[in-house]
Enzyme design. Sequence first.
Site, PDB file in Angstrom:
ATOM      1  N   CYS A  47       0.794  -1.262  -0.074  1.00  0.00           N
ATOM      2  CA  CYS A  47      -0.094   0.064  -0.010  1.00  0.00           C
ATOM      3  C   CYS A  47       0.765   1.333   0.055  1.00  0.00           C
ATOM      4  CB  CYS A  47      -0.970   0.086   1.291  1.00  0.00           C
ATOM      5  SG  CYS A  47      -1.810   1.506   1.432  1.00  0.00           S
ATOM      6  N   CYS A  52      -1.511   1.668  -2.962  1.00  0.00           N
ATOM      7  CA  CYS A  52      -2.408   2.875  -2.810  1.00  0.00           C
ATOM      8  C   CYS A  52      -1.894   4.257  -2.863  1.00  0.00           C
ATOM      9  CB  CYS A  52      -3.332   2.743  -1.540  1.00  0.00           C
ATOM     10  SG  CYS A  52      -3.318   1.101  -0.969  1.00  0.00           S
ATOM     11  N   LYS A  55       0.291   5.259  -5.992  1.00  0.00           N
ATOM     12  CA  LYS A  55      -0.872   5.580  -7.042  1.00  0.00           C
ATOM     13  C   LYS A  55      -1.967   6.697  -7.038  1.00  0.00           C
ATOM     14  CE  LYS A  55      -4.707   4.120  -6.279  1.00  0.00           C
ATOM     15  NZ  LYS A  55      -5.483   2.731  -6.214  1.00  0.00           N
ATOM     16  N   TYR A 183      -9.293  -2.796 -11.624  1.00  0.00           N
ATOM     17  CA  TYR A 183      -9.034  -1.264 -11.172  1.00  0.00           C
ATOM     18  C   TYR A 183      -7.616  -0.801 -11.144  1.00  0.00           C
ATOM     19  CZ  TYR A 183      -6.886  -2.429  -6.485  1.00  0.00           C
ATOM     20  OH  TYR A 183      -6.021  -2.840  -5.509  1.00  0.00           O
ATOM     21  N   GLU A 187      -6.863   2.255 -13.560  1.00  0.00           N
ATOM     22  CA  GLU A 187      -6.161   3.330 -12.784  1.00  0.00           C
ATOM     23  C   GLU A 187      -4.889   3.740 -13.714  1.00  0.00           C
ATOM     24  OE1 GLU A 187      -7.999   2.526  -8.314  1.00  0.00           O
ATOM     25  OE2 GLU A 187      -5.937   1.966  -8.932  1.00  0.00           O
ATOM     26  N   HIS A 442     -26.828  21.771  -1.397  1.00  0.00           N
ATOM     27  CA  HIS A 442     -26.946  22.235  -2.462  1.00  0.00           C
ATOM     28  C   HIS A 442     -26.235  23.390  -2.891  1.00  0.00           C
ATOM     29  CE1 HIS A 442     -29.000  23.252  -6.182  1.00  0.00           C
ATOM     30  NE2 HIS A 442     -28.843  24.442  -5.973  1.00  0.00           N
ATOM     31  N   GLU A 447     -25.877  15.510  -4.000  1.00  0.00           N
ATOM     32  CA  GLU A 447     -27.377  15.895  -3.658  1.00  0.00           C
ATOM     33  C   GLU A 447     -28.304  15.018  -4.269  1.00  0.00           C
ATOM     34  OE1 GLU A 447     -29.374  19.710  -4.496  1.00  0.00           O
ATOM     35  OE2 GLU A 447     -27.389  19.959  -5.738  1.00  0.00           O
TER      36      GLU A 447
HETATM   37  C1  LIG Z   1      -0.929  -0.734  -7.642  1.00  0.00           C
HETATM   38  C2  LIG Z   1      -2.047  -1.138  -6.436  1.00  0.00           C
HETATM   39  C3  LIG Z   1      -3.017  -0.259  -6.164  1.00  0.00           C
HETATM   40  C4  LIG Z   1      -3.545  -0.452  -5.004  1.00  0.00           C
HETATM   41  N1  LIG Z   1      -4.475   0.535  -4.395  1.00  0.00           N
HETATM   42  C5  LIG Z   1      -5.293   0.292  -3.540  1.00  0.00           C
HETATM   43  C6  LIG Z   1      -6.207   1.303  -3.007  1.00  0.00           C
HETATM   44  O1  LIG Z   1      -6.408   2.126  -3.765  1.00  0.00           O
HETATM   45  N2  LIG Z   1      -7.016   0.606  -1.808  1.00  0.00           N
HETATM   46  C7  LIG Z   1      -6.918  -0.151  -1.030  1.00  0.00           C
HETATM   47  O2  LIG Z   1      -7.380  -0.256  -0.298  1.00  0.00           O
HETATM   48  N3  LIG Z   1      -6.081  -1.067  -1.525  1.00  0.00           N
HETATM   49  C8  LIG Z   1      -4.896  -0.913  -2.578  1.00  0.00           C
HETATM   50  N4  LIG Z   1      -4.234  -1.980  -3.043  1.00  0.00           N
HETATM   51  C9  LIG Z   1      -4.299  -3.214  -2.261  1.00  0.00           C
HETATM   52  C10 LIG Z   1      -3.364  -2.987  -0.996  1.00  0.00           C
HETATM   53  O3  LIG Z   1      -2.264  -2.476  -1.331  1.00  0.00           O
HETATM   54  C11 LIG Z   1      -3.371  -4.320  -0.423  1.00  0.00           C
HETATM   55  O4  LIG Z   1      -4.502  -4.931  -0.276  1.00  0.00           O
HETATM   56  C12 LIG Z   1      -2.558  -4.180   0.858  1.00  0.00           C
HETATM   57  O5  LIG Z   1      -1.193  -3.795   0.947  1.00  0.00           O
HETATM   58  C13 LIG Z   1      -2.567  -5.642   1.638  1.00  0.00           C
HETATM   59  O6  LIG Z   1      -1.634  -5.343   2.977  1.00  0.00           O
HETATM   60  P1  LIG Z   1      -1.086  -6.795   3.527  1.00  0.00           P
HETATM   61  O7  LIG Z   1      -0.706  -6.294   4.863  1.00  0.00           O
HETATM   62  O8  LIG Z   1      -2.034  -7.962   3.617  1.00  0.00           O
HETATM   63  O9  LIG Z   1       0.450  -6.933   2.487  1.00  0.00           O
HETATM   64  P2  LIG Z   1       1.368  -5.999   1.831  1.00  0.00           P
HETATM   65  O10 LIG Z   1       1.011  -4.501   2.240  1.00  0.00           O
HETATM   66  O11 LIG Z   1       1.496  -6.497   0.700  1.00  0.00           O
HETATM   67  O12 LIG Z   1       2.528  -6.316   2.658  1.00  0.00           O
HETATM   68  C14 LIG Z   1       3.339  -7.632   2.740  1.00  0.00           C
HETATM   69  C15 LIG Z   1       4.864  -7.404   3.169  1.00  0.00           C
HETATM   70  O13 LIG Z   1       5.289  -8.655   3.526  1.00  0.00           O
HETATM   71  C16 LIG Z   1       6.710  -8.417   2.910  1.00  0.00           C
HETATM   72  N5  LIG Z   1       7.125  -9.931   2.707  1.00  0.00           N
HETATM   73  C17 LIG Z   1       6.714 -10.860   1.961  1.00  0.00           C
HETATM   74  N6  LIG Z   1       6.997 -12.026   2.244  1.00  0.00           N
HETATM   75  C18 LIG Z   1       8.014 -11.897   3.176  1.00  0.00           C
HETATM   76  C19 LIG Z   1       8.730 -12.778   4.054  1.00  0.00           C
HETATM   77  N7  LIG Z   1       8.900 -14.145   3.490  1.00  0.00           N
HETATM   78  N8  LIG Z   1       9.828 -12.162   4.992  1.00  0.00           N
HETATM   79  C20 LIG Z   1       9.641 -10.913   5.153  1.00  0.00           C
HETATM   80  N9  LIG Z   1       8.640 -10.031   4.713  1.00  0.00           N
HETATM   81  C21 LIG Z   1       8.132 -10.550   3.523  1.00  0.00           C
HETATM   82  C22 LIG Z   1       6.456  -7.824   1.547  1.00  0.00           C
HETATM   83  O14 LIG Z   1       7.777  -7.237   1.265  1.00  0.00           O
HETATM   84  C23 LIG Z   1       5.460  -6.868   1.962  1.00  0.00           C
HETATM   85  O15 LIG Z   1       6.249  -5.719   2.358  1.00  0.00           O
HETATM   86  C24 LIG Z   1      -3.510  -1.400  -4.207  1.00  0.00           C
HETATM   87  C25 LIG Z   1      -2.423  -2.610  -4.562  1.00  0.00           C
HETATM   88  C26 LIG Z   1      -1.672  -2.296  -5.504  1.00  0.00           C
HETATM   89  C27 LIG Z   1      -0.648  -3.519  -6.149  1.00  0.00           C
END
Ligand SMILES: Cc1cc2nc3c(=O)[nH]c(=O)nc-3n(C[C@H](O)[C@H](O)[C@H](O)COP(=O)(O)OP(=O)(O)OC[C@H]3O[C@@H](n4cnc5c(N)ncnc54)[C@H](O)[C@@H]3O)c2cc1C
Length: 466
Positions: A47, A52, A55, A183, A187, A442, A447
């Site tokens: 994110c 997010c 983006k 999306y 985007e 308004h 609205e």
């Molecule tokens: C281009 C794009 C735009 C988006 N826009 C939106 C939006 O507008 N609104 C919205 O709500 N969501 C959006 N999302 C989705 C959102 O980013 C994800 O749903 C959210 O980040 C998920 O959070 P998470 O904690 O599950 O995983 P992540 O945020 O992906 O975090 C997982 C982390 O784990 C780390 N990792 C993985 N494996 C290991 C390991 N073995 N050891 C140590 N570290 C590890 C990774 O490096 C990463 O940093 C978007 C996603 C993308 C790709």
Amino acid sequence: MAEKLAEFDVDLFVIGGGSGGVRAARIAAGYGARVMIAEEYRMGGTCVIRGCVPKKLFVIGSHIRHEIDDAAGFGWTIPQATFDWPTMIANKDKEIARLEGIYTTNAEKAGVRVVKARAVIEDAHTIRLGNGETVTAQTILIATGSAPNHGPAIPGIEHVISSNEAFHLPELPRRIVIQGGGYIALEFACIFAGFGSDVTVVYRGDNILRGFDEDVRTHVRAEMEMAGITILTGCTITGIDKRNNEYTSHLSNGSSIASNQVMFAIGRHPNVTGLGLEKAGVALNSRNGGVAVDNFSRTSVPNIYAIGDVTHRINLTPVAIREGHAFADTVFGKRTVEVDHTNIPTAVFSQPEVGTVGLTEEAARAKYSHVDIYKTAFRPIKSTMSGRDTRVLMKLVVDGRTDRMLGCHVVGDSAAEIIQAVAIAVKMKATKADFDATFALHPTAAEELVTMRTPTARHVREAAAE
Ligand SMILES: Cc1cc2nc3c(=O)[nH]c(=O)nc-3n(C[C@H](O)[C@H](O)[C@H](O)COP(=O)(O)OP(=O)(O)OC[C@H]3O[C@@H](n4cnc5c(N)ncnc54)[C@H](O)[C@@H]3O)c2cc1C
């Protein structure tokens, strides 16, 4: 509790410093747990680093072009505007680095030990870090997120970029082909078009934004096409040739498109590979490939939990955060909290923007016997002077029997901001009568949501089994 758990190095080990992992770690530490979190790339996760936040900065930057175009009708003379991609990228990178720092400090301030390393599971209570260190933990939380999935290995797939690389391109592509109809694809299509690229979207389905309300899908497509974006549906890219810095994408319909970049945004897969899940006996969900969890995010191994994108439930930041918080409350806060995954508001930051909450008309009609639709499409006030040929779409989906608001869909400026507020009403089970009783503000576009009096369609299914 500390005495009982002392046989382990930590009470909680979190794998992944993204939205969900960081929230879970901080809340658990607040309950007194000894917490360690490992992040292999950059704290903040998808994110903050490549989702997010950057983006949205791109969306804001590219939308300024529309403001400049609209200015003349209001009397402004703006000299030929120019755009500098490297400046945009450098400023975005600066802001992302600042946020990354905040994520690390906030976790540390909460008492969480942050380790910059890859972590893999050795057994149900042991983690091995990239630096060779092993750590034992009473509870393990898998919060590893998801990654772009390019699909089958077609010829030339190595030339394709994903959203990850799109955030770091050295220059703005003059022409770009984007495969995908979800999306992220749309985007980026609007972002690049706003900055001045010539954009073609290629999507295998018959219309973009699968899963969204049909009217929303049609409306967004028409608006994007009107803005000059080419959208090709019912076909896929079957191969890509590269010559010098030009790419030729060959399509399944026999045609081909030349461009300076080819981007795929056709889906994401949960980060489950090479994590050691099989060693600990953590089962995957056979339907979606994510880690299988129950309503409390517990995996098939009782002391191992998983939250966020890696579970492939609803891949959105606020969902990962809520799941992480609920996990920490349940496991360390002695407060059983289950996440309710219904009525989650969501946006598509295309231009125009989409905001939606609740059921689409199609889903409502499949579930309810009586469904009333209130729909309007109109020219926003700004367009009357800017001359921009755009329309706003607003749609309410109502249970015809109980009058309850089942869904609300908006396409137009600030749609996401509007829907965030409407989502409160929908979550509170507001009725159409509640909307009617609310005064209009308004003059606004929103609205219309409280002034649509007569249904545009009434669907009655007599033999519905509810
Ligand atoms: C281009 C794009 C735009 C988006 N826009 C939106 C939006 O507008 N609104 C919205 O709500 N969501 C959006 N999302 C989705 C959102 O980013 C994800 O749903 C959210 O980040 C998920 O959070 P998470 O904690 O599950 O995983 P992540 O945020 O992906 O975090 C997982 C982390 O784990 C780390 N990792 C993985 N494996 C290991 C390991 N073995 N050891 C140590 N570290 C590890 C990774 O490096 C990463 O940093 C978007 C996603 C993308 C790709």
